[in-house]
Design an enzyme around this catalytic site. Structure first.
Site, PDB file in Angstrom:
ATOM      1  N   GLU A  65      37.939  39.966  40.993  1.00  0.00           N
ATOM      2  CA  GLU A  65      38.197  38.836  41.891  1.00  0.00           C
ATOM      3  C   GLU A  65      36.971  37.946  42.131  1.00  0.00           C
ATOM      4  O   GLU A  65      36.449  37.858  43.246  1.00  0.00           O
ATOM      5  CB  GLU A  65      38.746  39.342  43.227  1.00  0.00           C
ATOM      6  CG  GLU A  65      40.045  40.102  43.085  1.00  0.00           C
ATOM      7  CD  GLU A  65      40.659  40.514  44.419  1.00  0.00           C
ATOM      8  OE1 GLU A  65      41.812  40.971  44.408  1.00  0.00           O
ATOM      9  OE2 GLU A  65      39.993  40.373  45.476  1.00  0.00           O
ATOM     10  N   GLU A 100      45.907  45.260  40.952  1.00  0.00           N
ATOM     11  CA  GLU A 100      45.959  45.520  42.398  1.00  0.00           C
ATOM     12  C   GLU A 100      47.230  44.913  42.960  1.00  0.00           C
ATOM     13  O   GLU A 100      47.601  43.781  42.617  1.00  0.00           O
ATOM     14  CB  GLU A 100      44.772  44.908  43.148  1.00  0.00           C
ATOM     15  CG  GLU A 100      43.480  45.664  43.043  1.00  0.00           C
ATOM     16  CD  GLU A 100      42.379  45.046  43.901  1.00  0.00           C
ATOM     17  OE1 GLU A 100      42.697  44.478  44.985  1.00  0.00           O
ATOM     18  OE2 GLU A 100      41.208  45.117  43.501  1.00  0.00           O
TER      19      GLU A 100
END
Length: 493
Positions: free
Chosen positions: A167, A383
């Site tokens: 991320e 995720e």
């Protein structure tokens, strides 16, 4: 709609994910020195209750127990990150004691027949490197590459799946522009510079690891969203959705897969802060974008919720869902003018995030069609999860957590992946976030994402109902959530 059991192919991987700073603890043991999160968590007002990751889930000492839990659940793979501050403290010489921990962890996973899925960076840069400018300076890309090669020297014979970054939107814009995450700066220029140097480090690592071993599975993990306009016929609403998509998704997807930053977003930001864009453009040196676009094996997609936006103020605003800390922050989006988030009436998690499984299906379609399939890159959902206000109860001497909302969240999102696969999207696996309740960044220990409950006082682990349901799904390799029909009301014009 069909209600029959829907099956997963034999090669679909089921796993769970964690991150080093959020679970390991042992923050200053065996040579580890401070990361930016060790420093930021001690800034007054930065984290709820001034909590930190000094102990967290004590995974550093309890990893054999945690791997045994993974095996009990039937996990086929475990996605974890390594701590730069543990392996090369202060960004300096190799710390063999830190490396030894990861060697032991990987051996434990392999002995349990669990595939190690290693992430090199999950937001915990050594503070000493941040003191020299952190991700805003080019040197950090070089130091990151050194650290990555150190990890490969130690584990390359046993670890075959390597993720560079987790991320980078969070470790650039949320961290250097919004100030909500470490190091807590609020600068448009710094966010832009950090994003480039993170991606440059990613590309350098992919290039160097590929030179060492062409058989490695090399990838990056991006948090992505689906941005929908309140009114698809409104120019203002469509433009708000475009800017969210551009600053959240395309800013990272385009350079990684197409070797260019999105020109429309560059111009949007230039209209807000021309000096910041000038600094960014000066930092992008010849050859950088070719390096960033190094060929990948895998793209990891992290998805939690979508965005429903308008270009005009709304009488139905979405509720705030950021950590209610006292430290001043700003928007993570450099060009954030006239973007208003709208409440569309969906159920929300305990963290205030919308529950939108069909958004995952659409996101996978889009990423597959526009980025992954044209470059022969495999897709994994690396995720996906939810925080709820769990309550532990003792039944017959055993700690239980009846987390029905998380069970439903898990089932519906796993089914959303099957919806995408049924439509031709080649998604190869799913990782639930998170294996354990853990340190949730600016939320501290206030929110619990785990399918395994952690009592932070005793470090006792307990399987929640969601863990039992996940174990069942993995064992049976099927789910009985119906295939959706029709269009969600919020997408109807």
């Amino acid at each position: 709609m069909s209600t029959a059991a829907r099956s997963f192919p034999d090669d679909f991987l089921f796993g769970a994910a964690t991150a080093a700073y959020q679970i390991e603890g042992a923050a200053f043991e065996d040579g580890r020195t401070a990361s930016i999160w060790d420093a930021f968590s001690r800034v007054p007002g930065a984290v709820i209750n001034a909590e930190n990751g000094d102990v967290a889930c004590d995974h550093y000492h309890r990893y054999p127990q945690d791997v045994a839990l993974m095996k009990e659940l039937g996990l086929q793979t475990y996605r974890f990150s390594t701590s730069w501050s543990r392996v090369r403290p202060d960004g300096g010489a190799v710390n063999e004691a830190g490396l030894d921990f990861y060697k032991r962890l990987v051996d434990e996973l392999l002995d349990a027949d669990i595939l190690p899925w290693l992430t090199l960076y999950h937001w915990d840069m050594p503070q000493a490197i941040q003191d020299r400018g952190g991700w805003t300076v080019r040197e950090s890309s070089e130091l990151f590459t050194e650290y990555a090669l150190t990890m490969h020297d130690a584990l390359g014979d046993r670890v075959k799946v390597w993720t560079t970054l987790n991320e980078p939107w969070c470790s650039s814009f949320l961290s250097y522009t919004a100030g909500a995450h470490a190091p807590g700066h609020t600068s448009i220029a710094e966010g832009l510079l950090a994003s480039h140097h993170l991606l440059l480090g990613h590309g350098q690592v992919v290039r160097e690891l590929r030179r060492r071993d062409e058989s490695l599975n090399l990838g990056i993990t991006l948090n992505l969203t689906v941005a929908d306009p309140l009114d698809p016929h409104s120019d203002a609403d469509r433009d708000a959705a475009r800017r969210i998509d551009g600053q959240f998704n395309r800013w990272f997807l385009d350079p990684v897969f197409r070797g260019a930053y999105p020109a429309d977003i560059v111009e949007d930001v230039r209209g807000v802060d021309a000096d910041a864009v000038a600094r960014f453009e000066a930092a992008v040196q010849p050859g950088d974008l070719d390096t960033i676009a190094a060929t990948l094996t895998t793209l990891g997609v992290n998805y939690y919720h979508g965005e429903f936006v308008s270009g005009d103020p709304t009488d139905n605003p979405a509720p705030e869902n950021e950590a209610p800390t006292s430290r001043e922050t700003r928007s993570p989006f450099p060009a954030d003018g006239n973007i208003f988030h709208v409440d569309r009436g969906l159920a929300r998690t305990g963290q205030g995030w919308e529950v939108q499984p069909e958004g995952l299906t659409r996101l996978l379609h889009r990423v597959w069609d526009e980025y992954a399939q044209p470059t022969d890159t495999t897709l994994f959902v690396t995720e996906n999860g939810a925080a709820y206000d769990d309550e532990a109860v003792v039944e017959d001497g055993v700690t239980r957590v009846h987390d029905a909302e998380r069970v439903e969240f898990l089932r519906r999102h796993v089914a959303a992946i099957l919806d995408a696969r049924d439509a031709g999207v080649d998604v190869r696996g799913y990782f639930y976030w998170s294996l354990l309740d853990n340190y949730e960044w600016a939320w501290g220990y206030e929110k619990r994402f785990g399918i395994v409950r952690v009592d932070y006082e005793t470090q006792e682990r307990a399987l929640k109902d969601s863990a039992l349901e996940y174990r069942r799904i993995i064992a049976e390799r099927s789910i009985d959530v119906p295939t959706p029909t029709g269009v969600p009301p919020y997408l109807l014009s």
